[in-house]
Design a protein around this motif. Structure first.
Motif, PDB file in Angstrom:
ATOM      1  N   PRO A 228       0.809  -1.221   0.000  1.00 46.46           N
ATOM      2  CA  PRO A 228       0.000   0.000   0.000  1.00 46.46           C
ATOM      3  C   PRO A 228       0.842   1.271   0.000  1.00 46.46           C
ATOM      4  N   SER A 229       2.148   1.126   0.204  1.00 47.11           N
ATOM      5  CA  SER A 229       3.054   2.267   0.101  1.00 47.11           C
ATOM      6  C   SER A 229       3.424   2.439  -1.375  1.00 47.11           C
ATOM      7  N   TRP A 230       2.509   3.047  -2.123  1.00 52.77           N
ATOM      8  CA  TRP A 230       2.659   3.109  -3.577  1.00 52.77           C
ATOM      9  C   TRP A 230       3.932   3.818  -4.011  1.00 52.77           C
ATOM     10  N   GLY A 231       4.295   4.882  -3.325  1.00 52.65           N
ATOM     11  CA  GLY A 231       5.462   5.651  -3.747  1.00 52.65           C
ATOM     12  C   GLY A 231       6.733   4.827  -3.740  1.00 52.65           C
ATOM     13  N   ASN A 232       7.019   4.155  -2.623  1.00 53.31           N
ATOM     14  CA  ASN A 232       8.227   3.339  -2.548  1.00 53.31           C
ATOM     15  C   ASN A 232       8.190   2.162  -3.511  1.00 53.31           C
ATOM     16  N   LEU A 233       7.013   1.568  -3.689  1.00 51.17           N
ATOM     17  CA  LEU A 233       6.872   0.455  -4.625  1.00 51.17           C
ATOM     18  C   LEU A 233       7.181   0.912  -6.053  1.00 51.17           C
ATOM     19  N   LEU A 234       6.670   2.074  -6.419  1.00 52.67           N
ATOM     20  CA  LEU A 234       6.915   2.583  -7.773  1.00 52.67           C
ATOM     21  C   LEU A 234       8.362   2.997  -7.974  1.00 52.67           C
ATOM     22  N   SER A 235       9.060   3.355  -6.906  1.00 59.62           N
ATOM     23  CA  SER A 235      10.492   3.631  -7.038  1.00 59.62           C
ATOM     24  C   SER A 235      11.223   2.394  -7.554  1.00 59.62           C
ATOM     25  N   GLU A 236      10.889   1.242  -7.007  1.00 62.81           N
ATOM     26  CA  GLU A 236      11.489  -0.004  -7.473  1.00 62.81           C
ATOM     27  C   GLU A 236      11.109  -0.264  -8.929  1.00 62.81           C
ATOM     28  N   TYR A 237       9.824  -0.136  -9.215  1.00 58.92           N
ATOM     29  CA  TYR A 237       9.314  -0.475 -10.554  1.00 58.92           C
ATOM     30  C   TYR A 237       9.919   0.416 -11.636  1.00 58.92           C
ATOM     31  N   TRP A 238       9.884   1.726 -11.426  1.00 57.44           N
ATOM     32  CA  TRP A 238      10.345   2.626 -12.486  1.00 57.44           C
ATOM     33  C   TRP A 238      11.861   2.577 -12.676  1.00 57.44           C
ATOM     34  N   GLU A 239      12.603   2.274 -11.622  1.00 60.62           N
ATOM     35  CA  GLU A 239      14.041   2.119 -11.797  1.00 60.62           C
ATOM     36  C   GLU A 239      14.346   0.892 -12.659  1.00 60.62           C
ATOM     37  N   ALA A 240      13.566  -0.172 -12.471  1.00 58.04           N
ATOM     38  CA  ALA A 240      13.726  -1.362 -13.316  1.00 58.04           C
ATOM     39  C   ALA A 240      13.350  -1.059 -14.763  1.00 58.04           C
ATOM     40  N   ARG A 241      12.264  -0.317 -14.957  1.00 56.77           N
ATOM     41  CA  ARG A 241      11.873   0.074 -16.314  1.00 56.77           C
ATOM     42  C   ARG A 241      12.957   0.937 -16.961  1.00 56.77           C
ATOM     43  N   GLY A 242      13.545   1.814 -16.147  1.00 60.99           N
ATOM     44  CA  GLY A 242      14.601   2.667 -16.665  1.00 60.99           C
ATOM     45  C   GLY A 242      15.825   1.883 -17.085  1.00 60.99           C
ATOM     46  N   ALA A 243      16.150   0.831 -16.345  1.00 54.92           N
ATOM     47  CA  ALA A 243      17.306  -0.001 -16.704  1.00 54.92           C
ATOM     48  C   ALA A 243      17.100  -0.648 -18.059  1.00 54.92           C
ATOM     49  N   ALA A 244      15.919  -1.210 -18.287  1.00 54.77           N
ATOM     50  CA  ALA A 244      15.626  -1.831 -19.579  1.00 54.77           C
ATOM     51  C   ALA A 244      15.652  -0.797 -20.699  1.00 54.77           C
ATOM     52  N   ALA A 245      15.078   0.378 -20.424  1.00 51.57           N
ATOM     53  CA  ALA A 245      15.006   1.419 -21.452  1.00 51.57           C
ATOM     54  C   ALA A 245      16.388   1.909 -21.863  1.00 51.57           C
ATOM     55  N   LEU A 246      17.241   2.232 -20.887  1.00 52.81           N
ATOM     56  CA  LEU A 246      18.570   2.751 -21.210  1.00 52.81           C
ATOM     57  C   LEU A 246      19.456   1.688 -21.840  1.00 52.81           C
ATOM     58  N   ALA A 247      19.235   0.429 -21.480  1.00 50.93           N
ATOM     59  CA  ALA A 247      20.017  -0.658 -22.086  1.00 50.93           C
ATOM     60  C   ALA A 247      19.540  -0.988 -23.482  1.00 50.93           C
ATOM     61  N   GLY A 248      18.352  -0.529 -23.820  1.00 49.91           N
ATOM     62  CA  GLY A 248      17.801  -0.830 -25.145  1.00 49.91           C
ATOM     63  C   GLY A 248      17.364  -2.275 -25.274  1.00 49.91           C
ATOM     64  N   VAL A 249      16.896  -2.875 -24.156  1.00 49.17           N
ATOM     65  CA  VAL A 249      16.462  -4.277 -24.177  1.00 49.17           C
ATOM     66  C   VAL A 249      15.000  -4.359 -23.738  1.00 49.17           C
ATOM     67  N   ARG A 250      14.405  -5.494 -23.949  1.00 48.04           N
ATOM     68  CA  ARG A 250      13.002  -5.673 -23.584  1.00 48.04           C
ATOM     69  C   ARG A 250      12.836  -5.725 -22.059  1.00 48.04           C
ATOM     70  N   PHE A 251      11.649  -5.341 -21.620  1.00 48.94           N
ATOM     71  CA  PHE A 251      11.298  -5.444 -20.205  1.00 48.94           C
ATOM     72  C   PHE A 251      10.430  -6.681 -20.048  1.00 48.94           C
ATOM     73  N   ASP A 252      10.839  -7.574 -19.165  1.00 52.18           N
ATOM     74  CA  ASP A 252      10.173  -8.871 -19.053  1.00 52.18           C
ATOM     75  C   ASP A 252       9.995  -9.218 -17.583  1.00 52.18           C
ATOM     76  N   GLY A 253       9.013  -8.580 -16.938  1.00 52.17           N
ATOM     77  CA  GLY A 253       8.808  -8.785 -15.518  1.00 52.17           C
ATOM     78  C   GLY A 253       7.538  -9.551 -15.227  1.00 52.17           C
ATOM     79  N   SER A 254       7.048  -9.408 -13.981  1.00 56.66           N
ATOM     80  CA  SER A 254       5.779 -10.015 -13.601  1.00 56.66           C
ATOM     81  C   SER A 254       4.859  -8.924 -13.088  1.00 56.66           C
ATOM     82  N   GLN A 255       3.580  -9.133 -13.226  1.00 59.13           N
ATOM     83  CA  GLN A 255       2.567  -8.134 -12.926  1.00 59.13           C
ATOM     84  C   GLN A 255       2.525  -7.795 -11.442  1.00 59.13           C
ATOM     85  N   ILE A 256       2.290  -6.526 -11.134  1.00 61.21           N
ATOM     86  CA  ILE A 256       2.015  -6.141  -9.755  1.00 61.21           C
ATOM     87  C   ILE A 256       0.638  -6.686  -9.402  1.00 61.21           C
TER      88      ILE A 256
END
Length: 392
Positions: free
Chosen positions: A133-161
């Motif tokens: 329920p702490s959405w802010g901290n949870l999204l910090s994890e999520y968006w940093e992972a999305r950023g890693a895939a984006a900057l690396a130029g690779v696909r994002f392949d995770g599991s649903q929240i």
């Protein structure tokens, strides 16, 4: 303990390095037996037939460090009336990370760029979705992972929240997007700070993907709204929404002075909305801000708003102009805003104000809870903050 953890880093490669970090983090929250136990599970022992102490044996300040139940969503009546403490989130996130390490190893990156509760290889990056329920901290994890895939130029392949909130509508798989690829930035932003639990405190990969955050958040909010038949907030063209977070102790909280807002209210402004919980103890601060905005904009109506957790988040994401307090809840909603977003760098991105598309950092003009004297009561501190905000 330190020698064991260092040995894990030296001899067992990336997995051992993660274990090194986990060991130190967990030792801050549990007794020595528990710390050594999960170190053996992660690094030195065959996990078959080996188990850690029960959750009831590992507690700090009444917060269980381990739980076997998935945290279910309950729609709060306000975004801040039932806050989850940093310690609670830290414990839950740590548990999820340990589970990943022990079972499917999806918390270890093979290319030296660690992602908390995620992983990265040469052709993909992922995030193992969980719910808090702490959405802010949870999204910090999520968006940093999305950023890693984006900057690396690779696909994002995770599991649903998981769960039945709008967060479940965020993409957990995404094709590589060449528009974001920047290997130099990736190398610079893969470090010990960004690989830990709170990457929003770092100049992380998230700072380079605001357009992605905008597009995906707006789509997720709409999808949830359409599916659940919950209307999204609406605004007038010249509205300003100011988010105020209340907590008398949290060091991330910093209250804005009158001078912070003095140049932020254009002549065309017709309405200023103060979005916050309204705890009884915080009323003097809310009243101070109400008076400040009426002085700065005599022609404006000044309104207070406090809705559900979803409604408040969507309001921040949709307002024409939004001013954020020191809050990751507000940070990620404002990062998704297509209008004007303003925030203090206090406790965010190491205070370095990194360039972000269409984002305005305003340094200074804040009074942090870190300045609260230890011997002052909450009532006296609140009155001091209210007086300080009016006079500075």
């Amino acid at each position: 303990q330190a020698n064991l953890a260092q040995a894990s880093s030296r001899y067992l490669g990336p997995q051992g390095q993660v274990a090194h970090r986990i060991a130190y983090a967990a030792m801050q929250h549990a007794h020595v037996t528990f710390g050594l136990c999960f170190w053996f599970v992660l690094v030195g022992a065959d996990s078959d037939g080996f188990s850690c102490p029960s959750a009831s044996d590992a507690k700090k300040d009444g917060q269980s460090l381990l739980t076997t139940k998935t945290i279910r969503h309950e729609l709060a009546s306000s975004s801040q009336k039932t806050p989850l403490s940093k310690t609670s989130f830290e414990a839950a996130s740590m548990q999820h990370h340990l589970m990943l390490l022990e079972h499917d190893r999806k918390a270890v990156s093979s290319m030296g760029c660690e992602i908390w509760n995620g992983w990265m290889s040469n052709d993909a990056a992922g995030y193992s979705g969980w719910y808090s329920p702490s959405w802010g901290n949870l999204l910090s994890e999520y968006w940093e992972a999305r950023g890693a895939a984006a900057l690396a130029g690779v696909r994002f392949d995770g599991s649903q929240i998981p769960g039945d909130t709008w967060l479940s509508k965020l993409p957990f798989k995404h094709d590589a997007d060449p528009a974001f690829k920047d290997l130099n930035a990736l190398e610079e932003m893969c470090n010990e700070c960004t690989g830990d639990m709170f990457p929003h405190t770092c100049v992380g990969k998230w700072t380079r993907i605001r357009q992605m955050i905008r597009d995906d958040t707006q789509a997720a909010l709409k999808a949830f709204s359409d599916e659940s038949h919950v209307s999204l907030p609406t605004f007038r063209e010249n509205d300003i929404l100011v988010h105020v977070r209340f907590d008398p102790d949290h060091p991330q909280i910093a209250y804005y002075a009158r001078s912070f807002f003095s140049w932020l209210v254009p002549e065309s402004t017709s309405r200023i909305i103060l979005l916050s919980a309204e705890p009884e103890w915080g009323k003097p601060i809310l009243e101070a801000y109400t008076d400040i905005f009426r002085e700065l904009c005599p022609r404006c109506s000044v309104e207070r708003s406090s809705g559900s957790q979803f409604n408040d988040y969507a309001a921040i994401a949709l307002a024409p102009t939004v001013v954020c307090s020191g809050s990751t809840y507000c940070l990620w909603a404002a990062m998704a805003n297509r209008g004007r977003a303003i925030m203090s760098p206090h406790e965010i991105a190491q205070g370095k104000m990194p360039p972000i598309d269409d984002w305005t950092w305003v340094p200074g003009h804040v009074l942090s809870n870190e300045k609260r004297p230890k011997d002052i009561s909450t009532e006296d501190w609140v009155m001091h903050v209210a007086k300080w905000a009016r006079e500075n």
